[in-house]
Design a protein around this motif. Structure first.
Motif, PDB file in Angstrom:
ATOM      1  N   ALA A  32       0.842  -1.202   0.000  1.00  0.00           N
ATOM      2  CA  ALA A  32       0.000   0.000   0.000  1.00  0.00           C
ATOM      3  C   ALA A  32       0.879   1.255   0.000  1.00  0.00           C
ATOM      4  CB  ALA A  32      -0.935  -0.007   1.202  1.00  0.00           C
ATOM      5  N   LYS A  33       1.922   1.228   0.798  1.00  0.00           N
ATOM      6  CA  LYS A  33       2.845   2.371   0.878  1.00  0.00           C
ATOM      7  C   LYS A  33       3.484   2.633  -0.487  1.00  0.00           C
ATOM      8  CE  LYS A  33       6.868   3.969   3.456  1.00  0.00           C
ATOM      9  NZ  LYS A  33       7.928   3.552   4.397  1.00  0.00           N
ATOM     10  N   LEU A  34       3.940   1.567  -1.100  1.00  0.00           N
ATOM     11  CA  LEU A  34       4.570   1.641  -2.420  1.00  0.00           C
ATOM     12  C   LEU A  34       3.607   2.229  -3.463  1.00  0.00           C
ATOM     13  CD1 LEU A  34       7.375   0.367  -3.166  1.00  0.00           C
ATOM     14  CD2 LEU A  34       6.100  -1.488  -4.230  1.00  0.00           C
ATOM     15  N   LEU A  35       2.353   1.849  -3.357  1.00  0.00           N
ATOM     16  CA  LEU A  35       1.348   2.289  -4.333  1.00  0.00           C
ATOM     17  C   LEU A  35       0.772   3.658  -3.989  1.00  0.00           C
ATOM     18  CD1 LEU A  35      -0.575  -1.092  -4.644  1.00  0.00           C
ATOM     19  CD2 LEU A  35       0.822  -0.048  -6.429  1.00  0.00           C
ATOM     20  N   GLY A  36       1.045   4.122  -2.787  1.00  0.00           N
ATOM     21  CA  GLY A  36       0.471   5.404  -2.358  1.00  0.00           C
ATOM     22  C   GLY A  36      -0.961   5.287  -1.897  1.00  0.00           C
ATOM     23  N   THR A  37      -1.396   4.073  -1.551  1.00  0.00           N
ATOM     24  CA  THR A  37      -2.753   3.872  -1.047  1.00  0.00           C
ATOM     25  C   THR A  37      -2.790   4.270   0.426  1.00  0.00           C
ATOM     26  OG1 THR A  37      -2.877   1.983  -2.545  1.00  0.00           O
ATOM     27  CG2 THR A  37      -4.669   2.231  -0.973  1.00  0.00           C
ATOM     28  N   LYS A  38      -3.633   5.241   0.742  1.00  0.00           N
ATOM     29  CA  LYS A  38      -3.634   5.812   2.100  1.00  0.00           C
ATOM     30  C   LYS A  38      -4.702   5.218   3.010  1.00  0.00           C
ATOM     31  CE  LYS A  38      -0.368   8.801   1.281  1.00  0.00           C
ATOM     32  NZ  LYS A  38       0.969   8.455   1.796  1.00  0.00           N
ATOM     33  N   ILE A  39      -5.708   4.589   2.384  1.00  0.00           N
ATOM     34  CA  ILE A  39      -6.795   4.007   3.176  1.00  0.00           C
ATOM     35  C   ILE A  39      -7.022   2.586   2.661  1.00  0.00           C
ATOM     36  CG2 ILE A  39      -9.240   4.186   3.767  1.00  0.00           C
ATOM     37  CD1 ILE A  39      -8.986   7.236   2.999  1.00  0.00           C
ATOM     38  N   ILE A  40      -6.915   1.599   3.548  1.00  0.00           N
ATOM     39  CA  ILE A  40      -7.211   0.236   3.111  1.00  0.00           C
ATOM     40  C   ILE A  40      -8.249  -0.403   4.032  1.00  0.00           C
ATOM     41  CG2 ILE A  40      -4.986  -0.140   1.937  1.00  0.00           C
ATOM     42  CD1 ILE A  40      -4.043  -1.772   4.311  1.00  0.00           C
ATOM     43  N   GLY A  41      -9.132  -1.165   3.414  1.00  0.00           N
ATOM     44  CA  GLY A  41     -10.104  -1.939   4.174  1.00  0.00           C
ATOM     45  C   GLY A  41      -9.645  -3.385   4.164  1.00  0.00           C
ATOM     46  N   ILE A  42      -9.614  -3.996   5.353  1.00  0.00           N
ATOM     47  CA  ILE A  42      -9.226  -5.400   5.432  1.00  0.00           C
ATOM     48  C   ILE A  42     -10.495  -6.202   5.697  1.00  0.00           C
ATOM     49  CG2 ILE A  42      -7.853  -7.114   6.705  1.00  0.00           C
ATOM     50  CD1 ILE A  42      -6.179  -5.166   4.997  1.00  0.00           C
ATOM     51  N   ILE A  63      -1.006   4.979   7.073  1.00  0.00           N
ATOM     52  CA  ILE A  63      -2.079   4.343   6.310  1.00  0.00           C
ATOM     53  C   ILE A  63      -3.219   4.052   7.278  1.00  0.00           C
ATOM     54  CG2 ILE A  63      -2.735   2.246   5.035  1.00  0.00           C
ATOM     55  CD1 ILE A  63       0.236   2.128   4.080  1.00  0.00           C
ATOM     56  N   LEU A  64      -4.429   4.440   6.882  1.00  0.00           N
ATOM     57  CA  LEU A  64      -5.597   4.132   7.712  1.00  0.00           C
ATOM     58  C   LEU A  64      -6.092   2.735   7.359  1.00  0.00           C
ATOM     59  CD1 LEU A  64      -7.934   5.011   9.676  1.00  0.00           C
ATOM     60  CD2 LEU A  64      -9.154   5.767   7.616  1.00  0.00           C
ATOM     61  N   VAL A  65      -6.158   1.862   8.357  1.00  0.00           N
ATOM     62  CA  VAL A  65      -6.694   0.520   8.142  1.00  0.00           C
ATOM     63  C   VAL A  65      -8.109   0.467   8.702  1.00  0.00           C
ATOM     64  CG1 VAL A  65      -6.488  -1.923   8.752  1.00  0.00           C
ATOM     65  CG2 VAL A  65      -4.442  -0.610   8.157  1.00  0.00           C
ATOM     66  N   LEU A  66      -9.068   0.180   7.840  1.00  0.00           N
ATOM     67  CA  LEU A  66     -10.442   0.023   8.309  1.00  0.00           C
ATOM     68  C   LEU A  66     -10.698  -1.457   8.551  1.00  0.00           C
ATOM     69  CD1 LEU A  66     -12.490   2.360   5.932  1.00  0.00           C
ATOM     70  CD2 LEU A  66     -11.488   2.889   8.156  1.00  0.00           C
ATOM     71  N   PRO A  67     -11.042  -1.814   9.786  1.00  0.00           N
ATOM     72  CA  PRO A  67     -11.317  -3.217  10.071  1.00  0.00           C
ATOM     73  C   PRO A  67     -12.670  -3.630   9.500  1.00  0.00           C
ATOM     74  CG  PRO A  67     -11.615  -1.878  12.057  1.00  0.00           C
ATOM     75  CD  PRO A  67     -11.152  -0.949  10.980  1.00  0.00           C
ATOM     76  N   GLY A  68     -12.681  -4.729   8.772  1.00  0.00           N
ATOM     77  CA  GLY A  68     -13.940  -5.153   8.151  1.00  0.00           C
ATOM     78  C   GLY A  68     -14.060  -6.655   8.025  1.00  0.00           C
ATOM     79  N   ILE A  69     -15.204  -7.052   7.507  1.00  0.00           N
ATOM     80  CA  ILE A  69     -15.483  -8.462   7.218  1.00  0.00           C
ATOM     81  C   ILE A  69     -16.283  -8.508   5.913  1.00  0.00           C
ATOM     82  CG2 ILE A  69     -16.692 -10.556   7.977  1.00  0.00           C
ATOM     83  CD1 ILE A  69     -16.321  -9.723  10.854  1.00  0.00           C
ATOM     84  N   GLU A  70     -15.942  -9.440   5.048  1.00  0.00           N
ATOM     85  CA  GLU A  70     -16.772  -9.684   3.858  1.00  0.00           C
ATOM     86  C   GLU A  70     -17.688 -10.852   4.190  1.00  0.00           C
ATOM     87  OE1 GLU A  70     -14.774 -10.969   0.234  1.00  0.00           O
ATOM     88  OE2 GLU A  70     -16.470 -10.284  -0.978  1.00  0.00           O
ATOM     89  N   VAL A  71     -18.939 -10.532   4.414  1.00  0.00           N
ATOM     90  CA  VAL A  71     -19.892 -11.545   4.865  1.00  0.00           C
ATOM     91  C   VAL A  71     -20.590 -12.175   3.663  1.00  0.00           C
ATOM     92  CG1 VAL A  71     -21.872 -11.996   6.360  1.00  0.00           C
ATOM     93  CG2 VAL A  71     -20.305 -10.135   6.929  1.00  0.00           C
ATOM     94  N   GLN A  72     -20.779 -13.486   3.759  1.00  0.00           N
ATOM     95  CA  GLN A  72     -21.536 -14.186   2.713  1.00  0.00           C
ATOM     96  C   GLN A  72     -22.945 -14.459   3.221  1.00  0.00           C
ATOM     97  OE1 GLN A  72     -19.351 -17.134   0.482  1.00  0.00           O
ATOM     98  NE2 GLN A  72     -21.155 -18.429   0.252  1.00  0.00           N
ATOM     99  N   SER A  73     -23.922 -13.891   2.539  1.00  0.00           N
ATOM    100  CA  SER A  73     -25.315 -14.022   2.986  1.00  0.00           C
ATOM    101  C   SER A  73     -25.881 -15.372   2.563  1.00  0.00           C
ATOM    102  CB  SER A  73     -26.167 -12.907   2.381  1.00  0.00           C
ATOM    103  OG  SER A  73     -26.455 -13.211   1.021  1.00  0.00           O
ATOM    104  N   LYS A  74     -27.072 -15.671   3.061  1.00  0.00           N
ATOM    105  CA  LYS A  74     -27.700 -16.945   2.695  1.00  0.00           C
ATOM    106  C   LYS A  74     -28.079 -16.976   1.212  1.00  0.00           C
ATOM    107  CE  LYS A  74     -32.408 -15.819   4.234  1.00  0.00           C
ATOM    108  NZ  LYS A  74     -33.400 -16.068   5.268  1.00  0.00           N
ATOM    109  N   GLU A  75     -28.207 -15.774   0.604  1.00  0.00           N
ATOM    110  CA  GLU A  75     -28.482 -15.721  -0.842  1.00  0.00           C
ATOM    111  C   GLU A  75     -27.190 -15.800  -1.650  1.00  0.00           C
ATOM    112  OE1 GLU A  75     -29.025 -13.099   1.217  1.00  0.00           O
ATOM    113  OE2 GLU A  75     -31.147 -12.520   1.264  1.00  0.00           O
TER     114      GLU A  75
END
Ligand SMILES: [Zn+2]
Ligand SMILES: [Zn+2]
Length: 249
Positions: A32-42, A63-75
């Motif tokens: 991210a640093k190399l690419l200049g990405t300042k905000i990342i969501g994990i 770099i701002l790290v946003l804590p997240g989850i990619e949820v898989q729904s029942k659909e």
């Protein structure tokens, strides 16, 4: 004074069985640093177990790290849920785990689910299979993420598998999502041509959905903000005070 910050809100770590083992905190942050990405969501599949390590590691970076989850729904829809702090993300994980089938991961078939520390050392493996559907509807995921102050974004809507349009055929009016995400498989021009109704209805972001480091090269989304914070991103998605999302091909 508003400034542009490059953002990639959808990145997997080595906890996701389908992600490369190189996806450890220092590597992700250095890329991210190399690419200049300042905000990342994990956002690993259905789990928050590497978020603490990511946030700890990010203290040495601007770099701002946003804590997240990619949820898989029942659909079988993938929904990106991002939070301001680790605390909310972990609370959300407890909720998701209580709706995830009790299936065991078989690393030889699905891949390893490594839990790592801030340096990327393997502490163990999540034994529960993370790539499975929860028994939650998209609506239930949304409501519970909002209760914790989260940002909710249907993921890679241009993809037939696990995208909301491919799975449901449309985005229901009652779903109050903060934005929608396009994948790296579609150009901005193509997305505008194919999904004009989406651009009319929702703020749009593009993310890498990186499963390996080289995927992170894909960078199209910039937030116009006062400073890189979760609250500012929320305001940008609404468009408060000139803040907003800038997309580049
Ligand atoms: Zn996905
Ligand atoms: Zn993903």
């Amino acid at each position: 004074m508003l400034k542009e910050f490059a953002a990639d809100l959808h990145i997997h770590t080595c906890l996701s069985p389908c992600a490369d083992s190189e996806m450890i905190p220092p590597n992700i942050l250095n890329m991210a640093k190399l690419l200049g990405t300042k905000i990342i969501g994990i956002s690993d599949h259905n789990s928050a177990k590497n978020l603490q390590a990511m946030i700890e590691a990010s203290r040495n970076y601007e770099i701002l790290v946003l804590p997240g989850i990619e949820v898989q729904s029942k659909e079988e829809v993938h929904v990106l849920c991002l939070f301001e702090r680790l605390k909310e993300a972990l609370e959300f994980q407890d909720f998701i785990y209580s709706h995830l089938p009790q299936k065991k991961n078989y690393p030889q078939y699905f891949g390893h689910q490594y839990v790592v520390d801030a340096q990327g050392n393997v502490k163990g493996e999540e034994e529960r299979l993370l790539i499975a559907s929860t028994d939650l509807s998209v609506d239930e995921i949304l409501k519970n993420a909002y209760k914790l102050g989260g940002i909710v974004i249907p993921a890679h809507i241009d993809r037939n598998t696990f995208g909301i349009l491919g799975q449901l055929g449309f985005i229901p009016e009652y779903l109050r999502v903060d934005a929608v995400e396009f994948s790296k498989n579609i150009s901005l021009k193509e997305a505008r041509g194919k999904f004009p109704f989406i651009f009319d209805r929702f703020p749009v972001i593009f993310s890498s959905d990186a499963h390996c480091l080289k995927d992170m090269v894909f960078q199209k989304t910039y937030f116009l903000l006062k400073e890189p914070t979760f609250e500012e991103i929320k305001k940008a998605l609404i468009g408060i005070g000139g803040r907003g999302v800038v997309l580049r091909e």
